[in-house]
Write an enzyme that holds these catalytic residues in place. Structure first.
Site, PDB file in Angstrom:
ATOM      1  N   LYS A 192      -2.925  -7.060  -7.464  1.00  0.00           N
ATOM      2  CA  LYS A 192      -2.558  -7.616  -8.769  1.00  0.00           C
ATOM      3  C   LYS A 192      -1.156  -8.230  -8.726  1.00  0.00           C
ATOM      4  CE  LYS A 192      -2.981  -3.837 -11.254  1.00  0.00           C
ATOM      5  NZ  LYS A 192      -3.461  -2.761 -10.379  1.00  0.00           N
ATOM      6  N   ARG A 267      -4.128   0.356 -19.882  1.00  0.00           N
ATOM      7  CA  ARG A 267      -4.870   1.272 -19.025  1.00  0.00           C
ATOM      8  C   ARG A 267      -5.690   2.249 -19.850  1.00  0.00           C
ATOM      9  NH1 ARG A 267      -0.705   0.831 -14.487  1.00  0.00           N
ATOM     10  NH2 ARG A 267      -1.755   1.561 -12.608  1.00  0.00           N
ATOM     11  N   ARG A 306       1.097  -0.443   2.783  1.00  0.00           N
ATOM     12  CA  ARG A 306       2.216  -0.857   1.921  1.00  0.00           C
ATOM     13  C   ARG A 306       3.264   0.247   1.858  1.00  0.00           C
ATOM     14  NH1 ARG A 306       1.000  -2.485  -4.270  1.00  0.00           N
ATOM     15  NH2 ARG A 306       1.191  -0.268  -4.685  1.00  0.00           N
ATOM     16  N   ARG A 312       7.754   3.279  -2.031  1.00  0.00           N
ATOM     17  CA  ARG A 312       7.177   3.941  -3.205  1.00  0.00           C
ATOM     18  C   ARG A 312       6.575   5.268  -2.797  1.00  0.00           C
ATOM     19  NH1 ARG A 312       3.512  -0.065  -6.761  1.00  0.00           N
ATOM     20  NH2 ARG A 312       2.746   1.990  -7.360  1.00  0.00           N
ATOM     21  N   ARG A 324      -4.760   8.134  -7.821  1.00  0.00           N
ATOM     22  CA  ARG A 324      -4.515   6.940  -8.650  1.00  0.00           C
ATOM     23  C   ARG A 324      -5.784   6.109  -8.787  1.00  0.00           C
ATOM     24  NH1 ARG A 324       0.125   4.525  -5.425  1.00  0.00           N
ATOM     25  NH2 ARG A 324      -0.002   2.688  -6.764  1.00  0.00           N
TER      26      ARG A 324
HETATM   27  P1  AMP Z   1       1.314   0.546 -10.940  1.00  0.00           P
HETATM   28  O1  AMP Z   1       2.477  -0.055 -10.278  1.00  0.00           O
HETATM   29  O2  AMP Z   1       0.686  -0.377 -11.964  1.00  0.00           O
HETATM   30  O3  AMP Z   1       0.301   1.096  -9.981  1.00  0.00           O
HETATM   31  O4  AMP Z   1       1.837   1.782 -11.803  1.00  0.00           O
HETATM   32  C1  AMP Z   1       2.476   2.871 -11.191  1.00  0.00           C
HETATM   33  C2  AMP Z   1       2.497   4.064 -12.116  1.00  0.00           C
HETATM   34  O5  AMP Z   1       3.208   3.750 -13.329  1.00  0.00           O
HETATM   35  C3  AMP Z   1       1.119   4.518 -12.596  1.00  0.00           C
HETATM   36  O6  AMP Z   1       0.488   5.382 -11.666  1.00  0.00           O
HETATM   37  C4  AMP Z   1       1.482   5.261 -13.888  1.00  0.00           C
HETATM   38  O7  AMP Z   1       2.042   6.514 -13.621  1.00  0.00           O
HETATM   39  C5  AMP Z   1       2.612   4.390 -14.451  1.00  0.00           C
HETATM   40  N1  AMP Z   1       2.030   3.337 -15.318  1.00  0.00           N
HETATM   41  C6  AMP Z   1       2.051   1.991 -15.111  1.00  0.00           C
HETATM   42  N2  AMP Z   1       1.425   1.327 -16.100  1.00  0.00           N
HETATM   43  C7  AMP Z   1       1.001   2.273 -16.973  1.00  0.00           C
HETATM   44  C8  AMP Z   1       0.276   2.240 -18.188  1.00  0.00           C
HETATM   45  N3  AMP Z   1      -0.165   1.071 -18.712  1.00  0.00           N
HETATM   46  N4  AMP Z   1       0.037   3.400 -18.827  1.00  0.00           N
HETATM   47  C9  AMP Z   1       0.452   4.569 -18.334  1.00  0.00           C
HETATM   48  N5  AMP Z   1       1.111   4.683 -17.172  1.00  0.00           N
HETATM   49  C10 AMP Z   1       1.399   3.549 -16.488  1.00  0.00           C
END
Ligand code: AMP
Length: 368
Positions: A192, A267, A306, A312, A324
């Site tokens: 993404k 989400r 990654r 991360r 996740r």
């Molecule tokens: P991502 O980089 O999108 O994979 O997000 C990393 C982490 O940030 C996720 O595993 C959640 O813990 C938190 N996070 C990101 N976006 C959201 C969201 N829309 N709602 C809740 N938690 C989020």
């Protein structure tokens, strides 16, 4: 949403907000004009509702009258001439308060002030229910302002669109939907972020990655970061309220955006509802959810890879990665349904060259 003639309007300012603004404006008038026996001059047609509300809240001796500004073609010149009609009172030596429903460019106010000063008023004050600072081109100070609003076309509470809408008790704004708002969807590691970078350039959109905003906050040890960290480290979702407030703030930082790419948001269904509400307040909607579809095992491998360079912690551990992905399917795949019901879901094969995937995404976006 309502339709007036050929245009659609969406709710913008609720009645209680308008009422509170008039309360405050009127109490300032009451305080300032206790013994000047002012004559309030309502400018028709738009101000009739505002005038009556102010009158109900003004607690000293006063008079009220209404005028109209009529423009007509001058007989000797081709220029437009403005004429005041309807004023019968002698206003010389009086305190005049002009009550306007809205001030935008300020042309009308300028005309009115000139006309009333010529009539020998001792002072001329201006009170307006709405004011559009971005459209205002004059230096004239407005004495009383109910509410400042962005430069949008509004109707209701006295204001009309070609005669209609004056009787609405709240204010509506024109629904303008030239925005492209994409929800970029897909499990962690689907690409993404990579695609969002390309698409934002190509379509001139603002990219908001909630994950990136959280990580930025964690790095800078903000209050939000501290709050989010405990959830993120475990691969769990940050609570809706926190995430929604953060997203709203990010969107509000970009008032001129032609559209957004939401990456990692929504989400949950509550987040999707709140996004719909937020965009509706801007006269817009989600244009599409485009979802990158990638097999789980490919995802795990991509993320572990990654994790070697991204720094991360949630990419370094296979258990967290699998969690996740599971959270994605358990809690967020429900959104596929949500947008499918609105005919806004587009699945796109997320395996292949970056440019190849961009092409697939673009062929969807170009049809929106
Ligand atoms: P991502 O980089 O999108 O994979 O997000 C990393 C982490 O940030 C996720 O595993 C959640 O813990 C938190 N996070 C990101 N976006 C959201 C969201 N829309 N709602 C809740 N938690 C989020």
């Amino acid at each position: 949403m309502i339709t007036l003639h050929d245009l659609k309007f969406i709710p913008f300012i609720a009645e209680d907000k308008i009422s509170a603004a008039i309360d405050e404006l009127s109490s300032n008038l009451t305080k300032d004009l206790s013994d000047s026996n002012p004559i309030f001059i309502g400018v028709l047609n738009g101000a009739f509702m505002f005038v009556s509300e102010v009158m109900k809240r003004f607690h000293h001796e006063c008079e009220v009258s209404f005028v109209k500004l009529a423009s007509y073609d001058g007989t000797e010149t081709t220029s437009n001439v403005t004429k005041l009609i309807g004023l019968q009172e002698d206003v010389s030596g009086r305190t005049v308060v002009i009550l306007e429903d809205i001030v935008d460019t300020g042309n009308t106010i300028e005309e009115l002030i000139t006309i009333f000063k010529d009539k020998g008023c001792s002072e001329v004050k201006i009170a307006t229910l709405f004011f559009k600072p971005e459209a205002y081109t004059k230096d004239i100070k407005l004495d009383y302002i109910g509410m400042k609003i962005p430069n949008r076309f509004i109707v209701g509470y006295g204001l009309d669109y070609n005669g209609l809408g004056r009787n609405l008790t709240e204010v509506y704004q024109l629904k303008q939907d030239n925005m492209t708002n994409l929800v970029l969807f897909g499990p962690p590691g689907a690409g993404k972020g990579t695609q969002a970078e390309v698409l934002k350039q190509k379509y001139d959109l603002v990219h908001i990655s909630t994950g990136d905003v959280f990580r930025y906050n964690i790095k800078n040890a903000t209050e939000l970061g501290t709050l989010a960290k405990s959830y993120i480290d475990k691969g769990q979702l940050v609570p809706d309220e926190v995430t929604i407030n953060m997203l709203n703030a990010e969107v509000d930082k970009n008032p001129e955006a032609k559209g957004f790419i939401f990456d990692g948001f929504p989400r949950t269904e509550a987040q999707a509802d709140s996004l719909a509400e937020l965009l509706s307040s801007k006269g817009s909607t989600v244009s599409a959810m485009v979802a990158l579809e990638v097999d789980d095992e490919v995802l795990v491998q991509r993320l572990l890879e990654r994790g070697k360079t991204s720094g991360r912690p949630d990419d370094a551990d296979e258990g967290v990665i699998r969690n996740r992905i599971k959270v994605y399917y358990d809690e967020t795949a429900i959104l596929k349904n949500y947008y499918q019901k609105q005919d806004k879901y587009y699945g796109v094969d997320g395996v292949g060259d970056i440019s190849e995937i961009t092409e697939r995404l673009s062929s969807v976006i170009d049809t929106l």
